[in-house]
Motif scaffolding. Structure first.
Motif, PDB file in Angstrom:
ATOM      1  N   PHE A 198       1.082  -1.239  -0.058  1.00 38.90           N
ATOM      2  CA  PHE A 198      -0.330  -0.277   0.199  1.00 38.90           C
ATOM      3  C   PHE A 198       0.439   1.229   0.483  1.00 38.90           C
ATOM      4  O   PHE A 198       1.644   1.196   0.573  1.00 38.90           O
ATOM      5  CB  PHE A 198      -0.490  -0.158   1.317  1.00 38.90           C
ATOM      6  CG  PHE A 198      -1.767  -1.707   1.753  1.00 38.90           C
ATOM      7  CD1 PHE A 198      -2.536  -1.795  -0.161  1.00 38.90           C
ATOM      8  CD2 PHE A 198      -1.726  -1.927   2.277  1.00 38.90           C
ATOM      9  CE1 PHE A 198      -3.654  -2.388   0.493  1.00 38.90           C
ATOM     10  CE2 PHE A 198      -2.824  -3.629   2.235  1.00 38.90           C
ATOM     11  CZ  PHE A 198      -4.018  -3.379   1.757  1.00 38.90           C
TER      12      PHE A 198
ATOM     13  N   TYR B 227      -1.944   4.163   3.417  1.00 31.72           N
ATOM     14  CA  TYR B 227      -2.593   3.325   4.807  1.00 31.72           C
ATOM     15  C   TYR B 227      -2.802   4.077   5.769  1.00 31.72           C
ATOM     16  O   TYR B 227      -1.986   4.664   6.342  1.00 31.72           O
ATOM     17  CB  TYR B 227      -2.546   2.180   4.685  1.00 31.72           C
ATOM     18  CG  TYR B 227      -1.937   1.817   5.332  1.00 31.72           C
ATOM     19  CD1 TYR B 227      -1.857   1.616   6.466  1.00 31.72           C
ATOM     20  CD2 TYR B 227       0.044   1.549   4.498  1.00 31.72           C
ATOM     21  CE1 TYR B 227      -0.434   0.867   6.984  1.00 31.72           C
ATOM     22  CE2 TYR B 227       1.138   1.281   5.321  1.00 31.72           C
ATOM     23  CZ  TYR B 227       0.942   0.595   6.468  1.00 31.72           C
ATOM     24  OH  TYR B 227       2.148   0.291   7.019  1.00 31.72           O
TER      25      TYR B 227
ATOM     26  N   GLY C 118     -10.185   5.253   0.653  1.00 31.32           N
ATOM     27  CA  GLY C 118     -10.008   4.446   0.778  1.00 31.32           C
ATOM     28  C   GLY C 118     -10.747   2.962   1.095  1.00 31.32           C
ATOM     29  O   GLY C 118     -12.481   3.292   0.736  1.00 31.32           O
TER      30      GLY C 118
ATOM     31  N   ARG D 177      -7.628  -0.978   9.202  1.00 29.04           N
ATOM     32  CA  ARG D 177      -6.905  -0.492   8.520  1.00 29.04           C
ATOM     33  C   ARG D 177      -7.992  -0.590   7.345  1.00 29.04           C
ATOM     34  O   ARG D 177      -8.336  -1.142   6.771  1.00 29.04           O
ATOM     35  CB  ARG D 177      -5.844  -1.226   8.073  1.00 29.04           C
ATOM     36  CG  ARG D 177      -4.798  -0.906   7.129  1.00 29.04           C
ATOM     37  CD  ARG D 177      -3.519  -1.817   6.718  1.00 29.04           C
ATOM     38  NE  ARG D 177      -2.643  -1.499   8.752  1.00 29.04           N
ATOM     39  CZ  ARG D 177      -1.682  -2.072   8.819  1.00 29.04           C
ATOM     40  NH1 ARG D 177      -0.814  -3.538   7.406  1.00 29.04           N
ATOM     41  NH2 ARG D 177      -0.493  -2.111   8.741  1.00 29.04           N
TER      42      ARG D 177
ATOM     43  N   ALA E  19      -6.656   1.554   3.844  1.00 21.69           N
ATOM     44  CA  ALA E  19      -6.095   1.624   2.694  1.00 21.69           C
ATOM     45  C   ALA E  19      -6.826   2.502   1.435  1.00 21.69           C
ATOM     46  O   ALA E  19      -7.479   2.074   0.561  1.00 21.69           O
ATOM     47  CB  ALA E  19      -5.243   0.450   1.633  1.00 21.69           C
TER      48      ALA E  19
END
Length: 390
Positions: free
Chosen positions: A62, A65, A196, A220, A222
């Protein structure tokens, strides 16, 4: 066949037959006596593109992120997204039931009010003690009071001031606690820190969480619109790489496709696990690639080619045709012209890549270069061409 009687009757026919036989014999003699020209093995100079490259293997990762965690201790009330969902910056992701209840905040506020009232009362007592001490000080200067009265007023003032300091300290401590409690009540909602895609999720409804807890992040997010290639380059090649040079790569997941980017950074420390105990040293090299369709995914293997130098539409020759370079940096080649004559030619060479070289001068595309030794009979008497390949 001509009969002998016919020959006698026809002398003209006999003479004609003899002439034909004679001519046929001459022609056959001429064909046998002329040797065939020697066959020359040549290579044609051609136009094409040439690139000097550094090969490396790498992984996709990535580019941007963010890990999402809670800012207050409590229990997860609801998780509103799943892995793979697209989110916008500031979008609600989770709701938290803070461990600090509203009743606790109200209790702290009531305690604060009580302490402020005590502080006001103590301030009044301190003001009175100060006035008493000032009066006793004046009387003592006039020898109009007893020493015990003066000392008593001084002690009362000191005690009043100490109680003031104690109350102020309690107020400051309670203010800090109340501020933290109020902030906790405001952070019941967990928002997306960037736009994202959710790529990891370790949160579930009912889960108890705390600030700064160890382990994997709760979530998370990204940005998949651009990926980073982390390539491992051997130390013998890494010094040839420069920022901004073109890097191409392929990945097994998409056979036949090539992506390109520009080298961003060479990390100036050895890659983890290399350069120790006799191991070869490698360095991580980073560059970005646009991923508008989100076809590329983190962790994919890449075969990378960094383009160190390139020549477009150049005159190319096989590198094994070259011999030793002279003092001027030129190479001597045997060029075969249209009349099959061998002529010595000096050429200047540019890029070398694999089995090919770029000819900068001395040879044009389409010209024939002798690949093997030159036959002695093929050399013109006045030529000073070399007898073999230099």
């Amino acid at each position: 066949m001509i009969d002998k009687h016919d020959s006698a009757r026809h002398p003209t026919l006999l003479a004609a037959a003899a002439l034909v036989l004679a001519l046929h014999a001459d022609i056959s003699f001429a064909q046998v006596s002329v040797p065939s020209p020697p066959k020359l093995e040549t290579v044609t100079a051609q136009r094409g593109d040439l690139q000097q490259i550094v090969n490396a293997t790498g992984k996709l990762q990535f580019r941007r992120y963010a890990d999402v965690n809670v800012q207050v201790a409590g229990q997860i009330k609801d998780v509103l997204v799943a892995v793979g969902d697209a989110v916008k910056d500031g979008q609600l992701l989770m709701e938290i039931s803070p461990a600090v209840r509203a009743q606790q905040v109200e209790s702290s506020r009531a305690q604060m009010a009580r302490l402020r009232a005590e502080l006001a009362d103590q301030q009044a007592q301190t003001d009175f003690a100060e006035s008493q001490f000032k009066r006793q000080t004046q009387l003592k200067a006039q020898n109009a009071t007893r020493e015990e009265s003066f000392e008593s007023s001084r002690m009362n003032l000191s005690s009043a001031r100490a109680r003031m300091d104690s109350i102020n300290a309690q107020i400051r401590q309670l203010e800090a606690t109340l501020k933290a409690d109020e902030e906790s009540s405001l952070h019941k909602q967990v928002l997306a820190p960037l736009s994202g895609t959710v790529v990891a999720l370790n949160a579930r409804a009912g889960q108890t969480v705390s600030v700064g807890q160890a382990g994997a992040p709760l979530m998370r997010i990204a940005d998949l619109s651009q990926m980073t290639v982390r390539a491992r380059v051997a130390e013998v090649d890494v010094t040839r790489l420069k920022r901004g040079m073109t890097a191409n790569f392929q990945t097994p997941g998409y056979p036949g496709r090539t992506w390109s980017g520009k080298l961003r950074q060479v990390i100036p420390v050895p890659a983890e696990g290399t350069g120790e105990q006799g191991k070869q040293t490698f360095y991580n090299v980073l560059f970005e690639v646009d991923n508008p369709e989100q076809e590329l995914m983190s962790g994919m293997t890449t075969q990378v080619q960094f383009i160190v130098a390139q020549a477009k539409d150049a005159v190319l020759l096989p590198a094994d045709l070259l011999g030793q370079r002279d003092a001027a940096g030129m190479y001597l080649l045997n060029v075969v012209d249209r009349d099959q004559r061998i002529v010595a030619r000096k050429v200047k060479i540019g890029l070398r890549a694999g089995q090919q070289v770029q000819v900068l001068s001395g040879l044009a595309a389409g010209e024939q270069v002798l690949a093997g030794p030159a036959p002695t009979s093929a050399l013109p008497p006045e030529s000073d061409a070399p007898a073999g390949r230099p």
